[in-house]
Motif scaffolding. Structure first.
Motif: not given
Length: 157
Positions: A100-112
């Motif tokens: 995230a700090h490197k800007g690799r994604f803007e949105e995230l879905v967690l499935v666990a």
């Protein structure tokens, strides 16, 4: 699960249990998602009986000088398997923070799995937590990608 989640193009979906995590990227769009695995993280986590060598400890909690008769109590055995799952959740949270700090994604879905999801929530940095657009408390790590896509993401097609 009633509402399906939408995920923008290049959004990430992370599917995890206590031993394995799949990092998927939406190569489609919100309307027509197309998940692709781009990273897999795995750790060996044998059953607790295979990790702990000692019998549960005992200690004296009474006796001379305490005014009571000697009494022996058992000490709870360490759940090494659970500790490894917690460490794995912390490791995933760290990976997500760095990305995230490197800007690799803007949105995230967690499935666990519920326990892993709860532990990840505790470990997630605000920079990651602010990008979460959905959470699913199910263990889907052994499901095919197409089924994960169908179960988690909204699809109109």
């Amino acid at each position: 699960m009633t509402d399906k989640i939408t995920l923008k193009h290049d959004g990430w979906l992370v599917v995890a249990d206590g031993e394995k995590a799949l990092f998927l990227r939406n190569e489609g769009d919100e309307k027509f998602p197309n998940l692709a695995v781009f990273r897999e993280q795995q750790q060996e986590n044998p059953a607790n009986r295979d990790q702990g060598a000692d019998a549960p400890g005992r200690f004296n909690d009474g006796g001379p000088g305490t005014g009571s008769a000697p009494h022996r109590s058992a000490v709870a055995e360490t759940d090494w398997h659970r500790l490894q799952k917690d460490r794995f959740a912390a490791e995933l949270a760290d990976i997500l923070y760095k990305q995230a700090h490197k800007g690799r994604f803007e949105e995230l879905v967690l499935v666990a799995a519920p326990g892993v999801l709860g532990q990840m929530r505790k470990e997630l940095h605000q920079e990651v937590a602010g990008r979460i657009v959905g959470e699913v408390d199910k263990d889907l790590t052994n499901h095919p990608v197409g089924e994960i896509e169908k179960l988690v993401l909204h699809s109109e097609g």
